[in-house]
Design a protein around this motif. Structure first.
Motif, PDB file in Angstrom:
ATOM      1  N   PRO B  48       0.841  -1.199   0.000  1.00  0.00           N
ATOM      2  CA  PRO B  48       0.000   0.000   0.000  1.00  0.00           C
ATOM      3  C   PRO B  48       0.876   1.249   0.000  1.00  0.00           C
ATOM      4  O   PRO B  48       1.882   1.306   0.686  1.00  0.00           O
ATOM      5  CB  PRO B  48      -0.772  -0.118   1.317  1.00  0.00           C
ATOM      6  CG  PRO B  48       0.065  -0.972   2.183  1.00  0.00           C
ATOM      7  CD  PRO B  48       0.862  -1.869   1.290  1.00  0.00           C
ATOM      8  N   VAL B 259      14.752  -3.691   1.709  1.00  0.00           N
ATOM      9  CA  VAL B 259      13.485  -3.713   0.970  1.00  0.00           C
ATOM     10  C   VAL B 259      12.350  -3.168   1.836  1.00  0.00           C
ATOM     11  O   VAL B 259      11.522  -2.383   1.392  1.00  0.00           O
ATOM     12  CB  VAL B 259      13.167  -5.150   0.499  1.00  0.00           C
ATOM     13  CG1 VAL B 259      11.753  -5.239  -0.046  1.00  0.00           C
ATOM     14  CG2 VAL B 259      14.153  -5.589  -0.563  1.00  0.00           C
ATOM     15  N   PHE B 261      12.531  -1.272   4.843  1.00  0.00           N
ATOM     16  CA  PHE B 261      12.607   0.028   5.504  1.00  0.00           C
ATOM     17  C   PHE B 261      13.341   1.106   4.710  1.00  0.00           C
ATOM     18  O   PHE B 261      13.327   2.266   5.109  1.00  0.00           O
ATOM     19  CB  PHE B 261      13.228  -0.127   6.885  1.00  0.00           C
ATOM     20  CG  PHE B 261      12.374  -0.948   7.804  1.00  0.00           C
ATOM     21  CD1 PHE B 261      11.210  -0.410   8.327  1.00  0.00           C
ATOM     22  CD2 PHE B 261      12.705  -2.244   8.095  1.00  0.00           C
ATOM     23  CE1 PHE B 261      10.402  -1.167   9.158  1.00  0.00           C
ATOM     24  CE2 PHE B 261      11.893  -3.011   8.926  1.00  0.00           C
ATOM     25  CZ  PHE B 261      10.746  -2.465   9.454  1.00  0.00           C
ATOM     26  N   TRP B 264      10.494   0.650   1.414  1.00  0.00           N
ATOM     27  CA  TRP B 264       9.121   0.613   1.914  1.00  0.00           C
ATOM     28  C   TRP B 264       8.235  -0.288   1.073  1.00  0.00           C
ATOM     29  O   TRP B 264       7.078   0.007   0.847  1.00  0.00           O
ATOM     30  CB  TRP B 264       8.541   2.034   2.010  1.00  0.00           C
ATOM     31  CG  TRP B 264       9.336   2.825   2.978  1.00  0.00           C
ATOM     32  CD1 TRP B 264      10.319   3.725   2.669  1.00  0.00           C
ATOM     33  CD2 TRP B 264       9.285   2.756   4.402  1.00  0.00           C
ATOM     34  NE1 TRP B 264      10.885   4.205   3.828  1.00  0.00           N
ATOM     35  CE2 TRP B 264      10.266   3.641   4.895  1.00  0.00           C
ATOM     36  CE3 TRP B 264       8.502   2.031   5.289  1.00  0.00           C
ATOM     37  CZ2 TRP B 264      10.486   3.817   6.253  1.00  0.00           C
ATOM     38  CZ3 TRP B 264       8.724   2.215   6.642  1.00  0.00           C
ATOM     39  CH2 TRP B 264       9.708   3.102   7.105  1.00  0.00           C
ATOM     40  N   ASP B 265       8.848  -1.373   0.550  1.00  0.00           N
ATOM     41  CA  ASP B 265       8.078  -2.323  -0.248  1.00  0.00           C
ATOM     42  C   ASP B 265       7.666  -3.468   0.677  1.00  0.00           C
ATOM     43  O   ASP B 265       8.292  -4.529   0.702  1.00  0.00           O
ATOM     44  CB  ASP B 265       8.962  -2.820  -1.399  1.00  0.00           C
ATOM     45  CG  ASP B 265       8.173  -3.614  -2.410  1.00  0.00           C
ATOM     46  OD1 ASP B 265       7.015  -3.973  -2.095  1.00  0.00           O
ATOM     47  OD2 ASP B 265       8.689  -3.875  -3.500  1.00  0.00           O
ATOM     48  N   THR B 266       6.610  -3.255   1.458  1.00  0.00           N
ATOM     49  CA  THR B 266       6.257  -4.227   2.498  1.00  0.00           C
ATOM     50  C   THR B 266       5.795  -5.564   1.917  1.00  0.00           C
ATOM     51  O   THR B 266       6.009  -6.601   2.530  1.00  0.00           O
ATOM     52  CB  THR B 266       5.156  -3.682   3.419  1.00  0.00           C
ATOM     53  OG1 THR B 266       4.150  -3.089   2.607  1.00  0.00           O
ATOM     54  CG2 THR B 266       5.703  -2.642   4.366  1.00  0.00           C
ATOM     55  N   TYR B 268       6.883  -7.172  -0.851  1.00  0.00           N
ATOM     56  CA  TYR B 268       8.050  -7.967  -1.198  1.00  0.00           C
ATOM     57  C   TYR B 268       8.832  -8.349   0.061  1.00  0.00           C
ATOM     58  O   TYR B 268       9.332  -9.464   0.191  1.00  0.00           O
ATOM     59  CB  TYR B 268       8.912  -7.177  -2.194  1.00  0.00           C
ATOM     60  CG  TYR B 268      10.153  -7.899  -2.654  1.00  0.00           C
ATOM     61  CD1 TYR B 268      10.160  -9.282  -2.807  1.00  0.00           C
ATOM     62  CD2 TYR B 268      11.319  -7.204  -2.954  1.00  0.00           C
ATOM     63  CE1 TYR B 268      11.293  -9.953  -3.233  1.00  0.00           C
ATOM     64  CE2 TYR B 268      12.456  -7.859  -3.373  1.00  0.00           C
ATOM     65  CZ  TYR B 268      12.438  -9.238  -3.502  1.00  0.00           C
ATOM     66  OH  TYR B 268      13.572  -9.880  -3.918  1.00  0.00           O
TER      67      TYR B 268
END
Lengths: 432, 298
Positions: B48, B259, B261, B264-266, B268
Motif C-alpha cells: 500500500p 526492501v 525500511f 518501503w516495499d512491504t 516484497y
C-alpha cells in the motif's frame, strides 16, 4: 486593562475552546506538544545546539513544548519517522534528507508549507532561502521542505603536504587536469612500493551517488529530471565522469576499491590523503582536529564548475493536529531566522540557508577570520540539486551498486551505468 | 474442587493443562504465530502506498524475488557466511572452553576476556572493527605491514568484504558459546578423568572418546543457535559495509531490511521474510529430528 498579556491570551483561548466543550478547555491549557526528530550526520556538538534552540524557542513561545528527539543517522531517522507515520502517530516535524521529498509525498506523509504561510511576512520568509537549496524542496509548485542543515561537497587540502610536494599551498587545483597533476605529485610511496599517502580521496561508501555528483556536475551532466521520473545514467558524459574516478584509482593516486565515508576525515588528519572531498558539514570537525594548515576549495571543474547540495530539510507531518502543524511551522521559521542560521552554521559548518544570514555581523566576522567558511556559499550559484527521484532509495541503490561495481573493477564504467539505467527505468516506469 | 481425591486426579486433566498453558500460549500467539500468519498474508498482497490500499497479487512478490539478482546474491552470501561462522565459532568455543577449564594461572581473567565480546553491543563492536580494517593505518594494516605484506582495503574490495564481516561475527559468537561448553565440561563426572588417567589414555583420546560424546547435547544446542544466528546477525553490516561493495557482503536479513525500511516495499519484504522463516524452521527441524537421534544423552 489587564497588564499581563499572557494571562489575556490564555483567557481568550480558554473562552474560545470553551465553546467546543470542556475537554477542549483542558487541552488549551496544556501546551502544544511539538515532537521533533533530528539526525546527526557530522561530527560536533549537534545535540547541544539543538537543545539550546528548543529552549530558546520555548522561552519565546510559552504555549509550545518542543521535544527534540535524536533519531540516529538520516537513514534511521526516516525509518523511525515513516514507521511512526504508518502506525498513525508521526513526529510533528522532522529533519530528513531533502532527497526524501518524493518518498514522503508518495507515502502521503507530509503537508506543504504553503498551507501555513498566511501573512506576507511568512511568504517573504519562504522566499528568503538560496535557490540552490529550494531545488530539492519544491515540486509541482509547492514547497514541501524548509532548508535547515544544508551542505554541499567541497574539497579540503593539506597545505603542508602541498609545500612538501613543491606545489603552491595557497592555490588549489581548479580543473580536472590540475587535480590529476597535483594528486600525482602528492602521492608518496615507501621503499617497498607501498603507497603511504594518496593524492586525492573521494569516499564511496554509503552514498557514493552524492560524491559522484561532484564529478558529473563539472562534466555538465544532470542525473535526474525535476519531476523525479527520469534518470540519465547511461549519458556518455556520466560514463566519462565515472571513468575519470576509476582512472584516478588505476593511476594509483586514489585509494583502490570502495573508500569509507566515515574514516575519510581521519585519513586526512593522519595525512594518508592530501586532498579529500567531503561535506562542508565536516568543516568544524576538521578545523578542530587537523594539526596542520589546511585549505577549503570549490570542487574542481571540467566543462563547468559545480557540486551537489545535500543535507536536511524540515518537514511537517500531515497526521499531527492542525495546532501542532502551526507550531511546527512557527518553529521552523524561528530556527531559520538569520541570526540562528548564522549561529548554526558557525557551530556545525553547515551552510547558512539564506543570504541574510551571511549579512549578520556574527557570520560576517566569522567569515573574515575564517574565509574557508564562505567557500560553500560561494559555490552555491553553480550548485545543483542532490540526486532524487520517486522511489528514491531503490533508484539510488541501483546507481550506488553500479558505482561500486565500477570502482572495484567488477564492471567497466559503461557497463555499470547501463545496468543501473536499466534497473532505474524498470523501477520508475510506474511513475510516468 | 469437587472431592478430596480430585487433587490427584482432576476430572478434566486436558482442560486444566490447557488452562495452565494459556498465558504462555497467548503470548506466543500474539507475538509469534499471528505475525507469521500476517506476514504470509501480506506476502500475497501489493504494497500500500499513500492513498492506494493493498490488493491481492497472488505469487507476484515471489516472482519478483526469483528475478531479483540481489536476493540470489544475498542467499549465496548467507550460505557462505553460515558455512564459515558455524564450524569456526563452534570449534573456537570448544577450544577456548577446554583451555579455560584447565587449572592454569589467570583462569578467571582468561574466561572474562573470552566472554567480553558477548557483552559488547554489536554496533559498538563493529565501530571498533571498522578502524581495525581501515586501510593504511588500521590495526590489521599495521600488523601486516610490520610483517612486510602489502596494503589491502579489506572492507572496500568485493573479494574480502564478506570474509571480513564473517570474522567479526565469529569473534562475537565464540565467547558466548564457550560459556555453554564450559558449563557442560564442569558438569562432567571427574571420576571419568581419573579412570582415563589410570588406563593411561592420552589427552586427545580422552577428549575424542569421552568428552566429545558427552558434550553432544551441548553441541546440538549450540549448533541450533549458531544456525539461527547465521541468518539473524546483520547489525555489524550497517556499520562496516552496508552490504557493499556492490552487494558483495549483503546477507538475507540485511536485504530484507533494505526492501522493507529503505524501499518501503512491504509486500516484497513479507515474501522475503517467509523465505527466511522457511529456511530457519527447516534447519531447526532437521537438527531436531535427524541430528537429535545421533546425540548421546545421559
Amino acid at each position: 486593562m489587564r497588564r499581563n498579556t499572557f494571562v489575556q491570551t490564555l483567557a481568550a483561548t480558554a473562552l474560545l475552546t470553551g465553546i467546543a466543550g470542556f475537554s477542549g478547555f483542558a487541552q488549551a491549557q496544556a501546551p502544544v506538544d511539538l515532537q521533533f526528530y533530528y539526525p546527526v550526520a557530522v561530527g560536533g556538538p549537534i545535540a547541544k545546539t539543538i537543545d539550546g534552540f528548543a529552549e530558546g524557542f520555548m522561552k519565546e513561545n510559552p504555549g509550545i513544548k518542543v521535544t527534540p528527539i535524536y533519531a540516529g543517522t538520516y537513514q534511521e531517522t526516516i525509518v523511525k519517522a515513516l514507521t511512526a507515520h504508518k502506525s498513525g502517530t508521526p513526529p510533528v516535524t522532522s529533519v530528513l534528507l531533502s532527497t526524501d521529498m518524493f518518498t514522503l509525498i508518495d507515502e502521503d506523509a507530509i503537508a506543504p508549507f504553503d498551507n501555513f504561510a498566511k501573512t506576507p511576512e511568512d511568504k517573504a520568509w519562504m522566499a528568503s532561502f538560496y535557490k540552490a537549496f529550494m531545488a530539492n524542496s519544491q515540486t509541482g509548485g509547492k514547497t514541501w521542505g524548509i532548508p535547515f542543515q544544508r551542505s554541499t561537497v567541497v574539497m579540503y587540502w593539506n597545505k603542508e603536504l602541498f609545500k612538501e610536494a613543491g606545489l603552491d599551498p595557497n592555490k588549489a587545483p581548479t580543473t580536472w587536469a590540475e587535480l590529476k597533476d597535483a594528486a600525482t605529485k602528492l602521492t608518496k610511496k615507501d621503499a617497498s612500493g607501498k603507497t603511504t599517502q594518496y593524492g586525492i580521496q573521494i569516499p564511496s561508501s554509503g552514498f557514493p551517488y552524492w560524491l559522484f555528483q561532484t564529478l558529473t556536475t563539472p562534466n555538465d551532466a544532470i542525473l535526474a529530471n525535476d519531476a523525479g521520473t527520469q534518470v540519465k545514467f547511461d549519458d556518455p558524459k556520466v560514463i566519462e565522469a565515472l571513468q575519470f574516478w576509476v582512472d584516478l584509482g588505476k593511476a594509483g593516486i586514489h585509494p583502490p576499491g570502495v573508500v569509507e565515508w566515515g574514516t575519510t576525515p581521519k585519513d586526512f588528519f593522519e595525512k594518508k590523503a592530501a586532498i579529500i572531498y567531503t561535506t562542508t558539514g565536516n568543516l568544524t570537525n576538521i578545523k578542530a582536529n587537523a594539526k596542520f594548515d589546511f585549505g577549503v576549495g570549490m570542487i574542481p571543474g571540467n566543462k563547468r564548475k559545480g557540486s551537489p547540495t545535500g543535507g536536511g530539510n524540515f518537514y511537517i507531518f500531515k497526521k499531527s493536529t492542525p495546532a501542532q502543524q502551526e507550531a511546527a511551522f512557527k518553529f521552523a521559521k524561528w530556527v531559520t531566522q538569520p541570526e540562528r542560521a548564522a549561529q548554526w552554521s558557525m557551530e556545525t559548518g553547515y551552510v547558512a540557508v539564506s543570504q541574510a544570514a551571511y549579512e549578520t555581523p556574527a557570520l560576517k566576522k566569522y567569515g573574515q577570520d575564517f574565509p574557508a567558511a564562505l567557500v560553500a556559499r560561494d559555490q552555491l550559484p553553480v550548485s545543483v540539486a542532490e540526486f532524487s527521484t520517486h522511489d528514491n532509495q531503490r533508484v539510488t541503490k541501483a546507481l550506488n551498486d553500479g558505482l561500486q561495481a565500477a570502482l572495484t573493477g567488477t564492471k567497466t564504467p559503461a557497463q555499470a551505468m547501463q545496468d543501473a539505467q536499466k534497473e532505474a527505468d524498470r523501477i520508475l516506469r510506474a511513475y510516468k | 474442587m469437587r472431592g478430596s481425591p480430585s487433587a490427584h486426579r482432576p476430572s478434566h486433566p486436558a482442560g486444566q493443562a490447557w488452562l495452565l498453558l494459556m498465558p504462555a500460549l497467548l503470548v506466543l500467539m500474539a507475538f509469534t504465530h499471528w505475525p507469521v500468519i500476517g506476514t504470509l498474508w501480506h506476502s500475497f498482497q501489493s504494497t500500500p502506498k499513500g492513498g492506494r490500499p493493498a490488493v491481492w497479487v497472488g505469487l507476484e512478490n515471489y516472482q519478483v524475488m526469483v528475478d531479483d539478482p540481489v536476493f540470489w546474491k544475498a542467499l549465496a552470501n548467507n550460505l557462505w557466511f553460515a558455512g564459515a561462522t558455524i564450524p569456526l565459532s563452534i570449534g573456537l568455543a570448544l577450544a577456548m572452553a577446554l583451555w579455560v577449564n584447565e587449572r592454569i594461572a589467570g583462569r578467571t581473567f582468561l574466561r572474562m576476556a573470552y566472554f567480553t565480546p558477548t557483552v559488547l553491543p554489536m554496533i559498538a563492536v563493529a565501530n571498533i572493527w571498522l578502524f581495525f580494517y581501515t586501510p593504511q593505518y588500521g590495526l590489521l594494516e599495521q600488523v601486516s605491514s610490520a610483517l612486510g605484506f602489502g596494503s589491502h582495503n579489506w572492507l572496500g574490495s568485493p573479494s574480502t568484504a564478506l570474509g571480513a564481516v564473517t570474522l567479526v561475527a565469529v569473534w562475537k559468537e565464540a565467547g558466548f558459546f564457550m560459556i555453554f561448553y564450559l558449563a557442560a565440561l564442569q558438569s562432567l563426572n571427574p571420576s571419568l578423568r581419573e579412570a582415563a588417567a589410570i588406563e593411561g589414555a592420552s589427552r586427545w583420546y580422552f577428549f575424542r572418546r569421552v568428552q566429545w560424546p558427552l558434550l553432544m547435547p551441548t553441541t546440538l544446542f549450540v549448533l541450533i543457535n549458531c544456525v539461527i544466528n547465521a541468518f539473524r546477525m546483520v547489525d555489524h553490516l550497517f556499520v562496516l559495509t552496508r552490504g557493499g561493495p556492490d552487494n558483495a557482503s549483503t546477507l538475507l536479513l540485511y536485504h530484507l531490511y533494505e526492501v522493507g525500511f529503505n524501499f518501503w516495499d512491504t509486500g516484497y519484504a513479507s515474501a522475503l521474510t517467509m523465505v527466511i522463516i522457511v529456511v530457519l524452521v527447516g534447519a531447526t527441524l532437521l537438527q531436531f529430528f535427524v541430528l537429535d537421534r545421533r546425540v548421546h544423552y545421559r
